[in-house]
Design a protein around this motif. Structure first.
Motif, PDB file in Angstrom:
ATOM      1  N   PHE A  66      58.188  54.162  12.196  1.00  0.00           N
ATOM      2  CA  PHE A  66      58.227  54.145  10.741  1.00  0.00           C
ATOM      3  C   PHE A  66      59.670  53.933  10.313  1.00  0.00           C
ATOM      4  CE2 PHE A  66      59.722  58.396  11.363  1.00  0.00           C
ATOM      5  CZ  PHE A  66      60.560  58.634  10.272  1.00  0.00           C
ATOM      6  N   ASP A  67      59.840  53.353   9.149  1.00  0.00           N
ATOM      7  CA  ASP A  67      61.157  53.167   8.544  1.00  0.00           C
ATOM      8  C   ASP A  67      61.025  53.344   7.043  1.00  0.00           C
ATOM      9  OD1 ASP A  67      63.437  52.243  10.359  1.00  0.00           O
ATOM     10  OD2 ASP A  67      61.777  50.998  11.071  1.00  0.00           O
ATOM     11  N   TYR A  68      62.051  53.913   6.440  1.00  0.00           N
ATOM     12  CA  TYR A  68      62.081  54.076   4.997  1.00  0.00           C
ATOM     13  C   TYR A  68      63.465  53.670   4.501  1.00  0.00           C
ATOM     14  CZ  TYR A  68      61.970  55.997   0.333  1.00  0.00           C
ATOM     15  OH  TYR A  68      62.025  56.136  -1.029  1.00  0.00           O
ATOM     16  N   LEU A  69      63.489  52.903   3.435  1.00  0.00           N
ATOM     17  CA  LEU A  69      64.740  52.492   2.810  1.00  0.00           C
ATOM     18  C   LEU A  69      64.665  52.864   1.346  1.00  0.00           C
ATOM     19  CD1 LEU A  69      67.459  51.045   2.712  1.00  0.00           C
ATOM     20  CD2 LEU A  69      66.226  48.893   2.490  1.00  0.00           C
ATOM     21  N   GLY A  78      60.767  53.850  -6.196  1.00  0.00           N
ATOM     22  CA  GLY A  78      60.337  53.946  -4.811  1.00  0.00           C
ATOM     23  C   GLY A  78      61.288  53.287  -3.845  1.00  0.00           C
ATOM     24  N   GLY A  79      60.776  52.997  -2.677  1.00  0.00           N
ATOM     25  CA  GLY A  79      61.570  52.382  -1.638  1.00  0.00           C
ATOM     26  C   GLY A  79      60.687  51.599  -0.704  1.00  0.00           C
ATOM     27  N   LEU A  80      61.302  50.960   0.259  1.00  0.00           N
ATOM     28  CA  LEU A  80      60.585  50.178   1.247  1.00  0.00           C
ATOM     29  C   LEU A  80      60.081  51.118   2.332  1.00  0.00           C
ATOM     30  CD1 LEU A  80      61.640  46.837   2.693  1.00  0.00           C
ATOM     31  CD2 LEU A  80      61.132  48.690   4.267  1.00  0.00           C
ATOM     32  N   LEU A  81      58.812  51.025   2.678  1.00  0.00           N
ATOM     33  CA  LEU A  81      58.204  51.856   3.714  1.00  0.00           C
ATOM     34  C   LEU A  81      57.501  50.949   4.711  1.00  0.00           C
ATOM     35  CD1 LEU A  81      57.344  54.668   4.808  1.00  0.00           C
ATOM     36  CD2 LEU A  81      55.320  54.448   3.367  1.00  0.00           C
ATOM     37  N   TYR A  82      57.789  51.167   5.988  1.00  0.00           N
ATOM     38  CA  TYR A  82      57.132  50.417   7.056  1.00  0.00           C
ATOM     39  C   TYR A  82      56.544  51.417   8.048  1.00  0.00           C
ATOM     40  CZ  TYR A  82      56.295  47.767  11.260  1.00  0.00           C
ATOM     41  OH  TYR A  82      55.687  47.232  12.361  1.00  0.00           O
ATOM     42  N   ILE A  83      55.267  51.240   8.374  1.00  0.00           N
ATOM     43  CA  ILE A  83      54.588  52.056   9.383  1.00  0.00           C
ATOM     44  C   ILE A  83      53.834  51.111  10.293  1.00  0.00           C
ATOM     45  CG2 ILE A  83      52.843  53.821   9.805  1.00  0.00           C
ATOM     46  CD1 ILE A  83      53.449  54.920   7.026  1.00  0.00           C
ATOM     47  N   GLY A  84      54.013  51.263  11.607  1.00  0.00           N
ATOM     48  CA  GLY A  84      53.330  50.337  12.498  1.00  0.00           C
ATOM     49  C   GLY A  84      53.302  50.765  13.947  1.00  0.00           C
ATOM     50  N   ALA A  85      52.724  49.892  14.748  1.00  0.00           N
ATOM     51  CA  ALA A  85      52.643  50.058  16.193  1.00  0.00           C
ATOM     52  C   ALA A  85      53.668  49.131  16.831  1.00  0.00           C
ATOM     53  CB  ALA A  85      51.244  49.711  16.685  1.00  0.00           C
ATOM     54  N   GLY A 108      56.283  44.362  17.191  1.00  0.00           N
ATOM     55  CA  GLY A 108      55.608  45.373  16.395  1.00  0.00           C
ATOM     56  C   GLY A 108      54.697  44.740  15.354  1.00  0.00           C
ATOM     57  N   LEU A 109      53.679  45.477  14.979  1.00  0.00           N
ATOM     58  CA  LEU A 109      52.736  45.044  13.956  1.00  0.00           C
ATOM     59  C   LEU A 109      52.428  46.261  13.097  1.00  0.00           C
ATOM     60  CD1 LEU A 109      50.761  42.866  12.845  1.00  0.00           C
ATOM     61  CD2 LEU A 109      49.065  43.780  14.441  1.00  0.00           C
ATOM     62  N   GLY A 110      52.569  46.098  11.778  1.00  0.00           N
ATOM     63  CA  GLY A 110      52.338  47.248  10.923  1.00  0.00           C
ATOM     64  C   GLY A 110      52.152  46.866   9.475  1.00  0.00           C
ATOM     65  N   TYR A 111      52.275  47.862   8.614  1.00  0.00           N
ATOM     66  CA  TYR A 111      52.081  47.688   7.187  1.00  0.00           C
ATOM     67  C   TYR A 111      53.410  47.961   6.477  1.00  0.00           C
ATOM     68  CZ  TYR A 111      50.161  48.105   2.517  1.00  0.00           C
ATOM     69  OH  TYR A 111      49.908  47.924   1.190  1.00  0.00           O
ATOM     70  N   LEU A 112      53.797  47.041   5.605  1.00  0.00           N
ATOM     71  CA  LEU A 112      55.024  47.137   4.831  1.00  0.00           C
ATOM     72  C   LEU A 112      54.651  47.324   3.369  1.00  0.00           C
ATOM     73  CD1 LEU A 112      58.169  46.667   4.649  1.00  0.00           C
ATOM     74  CD2 LEU A 112      57.607  44.287   4.204  1.00  0.00           C
ATOM     75  N   SER A 113      55.268  48.299   2.710  1.00  0.00           N
ATOM     76  CA  SER A 113      55.014  48.541   1.295  1.00  0.00           C
ATOM     77  C   SER A 113      56.335  48.678   0.559  1.00  0.00           C
ATOM     78  CB  SER A 113      54.200  49.835   1.133  1.00  0.00           C
ATOM     79  OG  SER A 113      54.057  50.149  -0.232  1.00  0.00           O
ATOM     80  N   TRP A 114      56.467  47.927  -0.509  1.00  0.00           N
ATOM     81  CA  TRP A 114      57.646  47.990  -1.366  1.00  0.00           C
ATOM     82  C   TRP A 114      57.151  47.935  -2.804  1.00  0.00           C
ATOM     83  CZ3 TRP A 114      62.120  43.882  -1.392  1.00  0.00           C
ATOM     84  CH2 TRP A 114      63.128  44.310  -2.267  1.00  0.00           C
ATOM     85  N   PHE A 127      54.744  41.546  10.871  1.00  0.00           N
ATOM     86  CA  PHE A 127      54.930  41.309  12.299  1.00  0.00           C
ATOM     87  C   PHE A 127      56.409  41.096  12.552  1.00  0.00           C
ATOM     88  CE2 PHE A 127      55.181  38.320  15.892  1.00  0.00           C
ATOM     89  CZ  PHE A 127      54.500  39.046  16.844  1.00  0.00           C
ATOM     90  N   GLY A 128      56.966  41.746  13.558  1.00  0.00           N
ATOM     91  CA  GLY A 128      58.387  41.588  13.834  1.00  0.00           C
ATOM     92  C   GLY A 128      58.740  41.918  15.267  1.00  0.00           C
ATOM     93  N   GLY A 129      59.985  41.693  15.605  1.00  0.00           N
ATOM     94  CA  GLY A 129      60.466  41.958  16.952  1.00  0.00           C
ATOM     95  C   GLY A 129      61.688  42.860  16.931  1.00  0.00           C
TER      96      GLY A 129
END
Length: 162
Positions: A66-69, A78-85, A108-114, A127-129
């Protein structure tokens, strides 16, 4: 920019001086927990995140992240939130790296919300590396540096092995 260049130099020195004999820094059954802070995210907010991976083989691990900005009022609420595998390939054995160095790369593959309203919201599948390395100062405590997706292009932090 100076911090990024200084860190890149430090990582290059670390990698070139750590090839002195082979013993694995990562192996099957290892559980890895990273706690990171995003450096140079370009938005001015404070980024932080974490990841957990389990070693399924001596070179393959998988888990979640997970990442939060926090962007504050500059870009809306709010902020940017990423949760994934995520999954990683650990190539210390391939490089015959020191038993203290764990270089890895993965996807990685996950869900990004901003939900920002200043320049519009953004959400969906992402999707990212990532490419990184852990350096173990002690048997179960180390430092981690990683480039890729998340709260910032460069993440620095602490790593735990259990």
């Amino acid at each position: 920019m100076k911090k990024l260049l200084s860190f890149s130099f430090f990582l290059a020195v670390l990698l070139t001086t750590s090839f002195n004999g082979f013993s694995q820094a990562f192996k099957q059954g290892d559980n890895l927990l990273n706690a990171t802070i995003g450096v140079g995210n370009g938005f001015g907010g404070l980024g932080f995140g974490g990841s957990f991976e389990h070693g399924f083989t001596d070179v393959i691990s998988a888990g979640g992240s997970f990442d939060y900005l926090g962007l504050g009022s500059m870009y809306g609420t709010g902020g940017l939130l990423y949760i994934g595998a995520r999954g990683s390939y650990h190539f210390g054995e391939l490089l015959k790296a020191s038993d203290k160095l764990d270089p890895y790369a993965g996807l990685g593959l996950g869900y990004l919300s901003w939900p920002g309203t200043g320049i519009g919201g953004l959400s969906g599948v992402f999707f990212g590396g990532h490419v990184g390395a852990r350096y173990w100062f002690a048997e179960k405590l180390g430092g981690v540096a990683e480039v890729g997706f998340g709260s910032a292009a460069l993440k620095l932090g602490v790593a735990f092995k259990f």
